[in-house]
Enzyme design. Sequence first.
Site, PDB file in Angstrom:
ATOM      1  N   LYS A  10       0.830  -1.219   0.000  1.00  0.00           N
ATOM      2  CA  LYS A  10       0.000   0.000   0.000  1.00  0.00           C
ATOM      3  C   LYS A  10       0.863   1.268   0.000  1.00  0.00           C
ATOM      4  CE  LYS A  10      -3.902  -2.308   2.257  1.00  0.00           C
ATOM      5  NZ  LYS A  10      -4.964  -2.188   3.302  1.00  0.00           N
ATOM      6  N   TYR A  50     -12.471  -1.746  -3.731  1.00  0.00           N
ATOM      7  CA  TYR A  50     -12.969  -1.892  -2.360  1.00  0.00           C
ATOM      8  C   TYR A  50     -14.480  -1.749  -2.262  1.00  0.00           C
ATOM      9  CZ  TYR A  50      -8.269  -2.063  -0.350  1.00  0.00           C
ATOM     10  OH  TYR A  50      -6.996  -2.444   0.015  1.00  0.00           O
ATOM     11  N   PHE A  58     -15.353   3.860   7.029  1.00  0.00           N
ATOM     12  CA  PHE A  58     -14.003   4.263   6.614  1.00  0.00           C
ATOM     13  C   PHE A  58     -13.798   4.198   5.102  1.00  0.00           C
ATOM     14  CE2 PHE A  58     -13.925  -0.256   7.875  1.00  0.00           C
ATOM     15  CZ  PHE A  58     -13.461  -0.846   6.696  1.00  0.00           C
ATOM     16  N   THR A  92      -5.462  -6.804  10.872  1.00  0.00           N
ATOM     17  CA  THR A  92      -5.722  -5.537  10.165  1.00  0.00           C
ATOM     18  C   THR A  92      -5.108  -4.353  10.919  1.00  0.00           C
ATOM     19  OG1 THR A  92      -7.834  -6.502   9.478  1.00  0.00           O
ATOM     20  CG2 THR A  92      -7.567  -4.122   9.170  1.00  0.00           C
ATOM     21  N   ASN A 113      -2.108   0.288   6.563  1.00  0.00           N
ATOM     22  CA  ASN A 113      -1.557  -0.933   7.165  1.00  0.00           C
ATOM     23  C   ASN A 113      -0.663  -1.747   6.224  1.00  0.00           C
ATOM     24  OD1 ASN A 113      -3.609  -1.870   5.612  1.00  0.00           O
ATOM     25  ND2 ASN A 113      -4.720  -2.908   7.235  1.00  0.00           N
ATOM     26  N   HIS A 116      -2.081  -5.431   1.540  1.00  0.00           N
ATOM     27  CA  HIS A 116      -3.380  -6.091   1.372  1.00  0.00           C
ATOM     28  C   HIS A 116      -3.125  -7.578   1.167  1.00  0.00           C
ATOM     29  CE1 HIS A 116      -7.368  -7.051  -0.233  1.00  0.00           C
ATOM     30  NE2 HIS A 116      -6.749  -7.751  -1.168  1.00  0.00           N
ATOM     31  N   GLU A 127      -9.433 -10.416  -7.575  1.00  0.00           N
ATOM     32  CA  GLU A 127      -8.492  -9.316  -7.355  1.00  0.00           C
ATOM     33  C   GLU A 127      -7.272  -9.437  -8.272  1.00  0.00           C
ATOM     34  OE1 GLU A 127      -9.874  -8.805  -2.696  1.00  0.00           O
ATOM     35  OE2 GLU A 127      -7.840  -9.494  -3.116  1.00  0.00           O
TER      36      GLU A 127
HETATM   37  P1  GDP Z   1      -8.058  -6.715   5.906  1.00  0.00           P
HETATM   38  O1  GDP Z   1      -8.713  -7.884   5.224  1.00  0.00           O
HETATM   39  O2  GDP Z   1      -7.194  -7.120   7.064  1.00  0.00           O
HETATM   40  O3  GDP Z   1      -7.310  -5.830   4.938  1.00  0.00           O
HETATM   41  O4  GDP Z   1      -9.205  -5.828   6.569  1.00  0.00           O
HETATM   42  P2  GDP Z   1     -10.684  -5.412   6.068  1.00  0.00           P
HETATM   43  O5  GDP Z   1     -11.111  -6.231   4.870  1.00  0.00           O
HETATM   44  O6  GDP Z   1     -11.566  -5.412   7.273  1.00  0.00           O
HETATM   45  O7  GDP Z   1     -10.516  -3.889   5.620  1.00  0.00           O
HETATM   46  C1  GDP Z   1      -9.936  -3.548   4.387  1.00  0.00           C
HETATM   47  C2  GDP Z   1      -9.009  -2.380   4.595  1.00  0.00           C
HETATM   48  O8  GDP Z   1      -9.771  -1.248   5.019  1.00  0.00           O
HETATM   49  C3  GDP Z   1      -7.962  -2.556   5.703  1.00  0.00           C
HETATM   50  O9  GDP Z   1      -6.832  -3.287   5.276  1.00  0.00           O
HETATM   51  C4  GDP Z   1      -7.636  -1.114   6.037  1.00  0.00           C
HETATM   52  O10 GDP Z   1      -6.739  -0.527   5.075  1.00  0.00           O
HETATM   53  C5  GDP Z   1      -8.997  -0.443   5.898  1.00  0.00           C
HETATM   54  N1  GDP Z   1      -9.676  -0.367   7.210  1.00  0.00           N
HETATM   55  C6  GDP Z   1     -10.231  -1.372   7.924  1.00  0.00           C
HETATM   56  N2  GDP Z   1     -10.755  -0.926   9.076  1.00  0.00           N
HETATM   57  C7  GDP Z   1     -10.528   0.419   9.104  1.00  0.00           C
HETATM   58  C8  GDP Z   1     -10.819   1.463  10.035  1.00  0.00           C
HETATM   59  O11 GDP Z   1     -11.418   1.243  11.089  1.00  0.00           O
HETATM   60  N3  GDP Z   1     -10.414   2.722   9.687  1.00  0.00           N
HETATM   61  C9  GDP Z   1      -9.761   2.995   8.513  1.00  0.00           C
HETATM   62  N4  GDP Z   1      -9.396   4.260   8.233  1.00  0.00           N
HETATM   63  N5  GDP Z   1      -9.467   2.044   7.615  1.00  0.00           N
HETATM   64  C10 GDP Z   1      -9.835   0.766   7.899  1.00  0.00           C
END
Ligand code: GDP
Length: 138
Positions: A10, A50, A58, A92, A113, A116, A127
Amino acid sequence: MSNRTFTMIKPDAMKNGHAGAIIDRFIKEGFRIVALKQTKLSEEKAGEFYAVHRERPFYGELVEFMSSGVIVAAILEKENAVAAFRELIGATNPAQAAEGTIRKLYATSIGENAVHGSDSDENAKIEGSFFFSGLEQF
Ligand code: GDP
């Protein structure tokens, strides 16, 4: 079971100079590179990628962040790739990620973070083909 997953390094990790160390870690952990490129998502393309998170609070922040700079996209291969890669990247939220995981080492925050990783074989395929044609996968 498919043995492929999809990943992006990222914009935060790219800006912080961690791309080389992260790709090196993929290889050291036994992932074979099937496809790899540096690219940049427009806001529209980041929103499309996304789209499953459209209703999440978010979403706007995520789309803005993911289109804020270059990324590296890759398809990786290893036995049980999706689960093995999720373990390698960690939770995450880097504050909750296990020691030694990529997010623990390189992520900035729950949103920024570092990497991905696909969450299912089905999404890994969708993807991967979002970024790479068949001619770019070896
Ligand atoms: P992942 O599968 O671990 O990537 O997590 P998710 O599928 O739940 O979320 C996708 C992406 O959205 C995450 O990798 C973060 O970049 C972002 N994200 C998730 N939760 C949050 C949050 O609470 N705040 C913000 N700003 N971004 C978030």
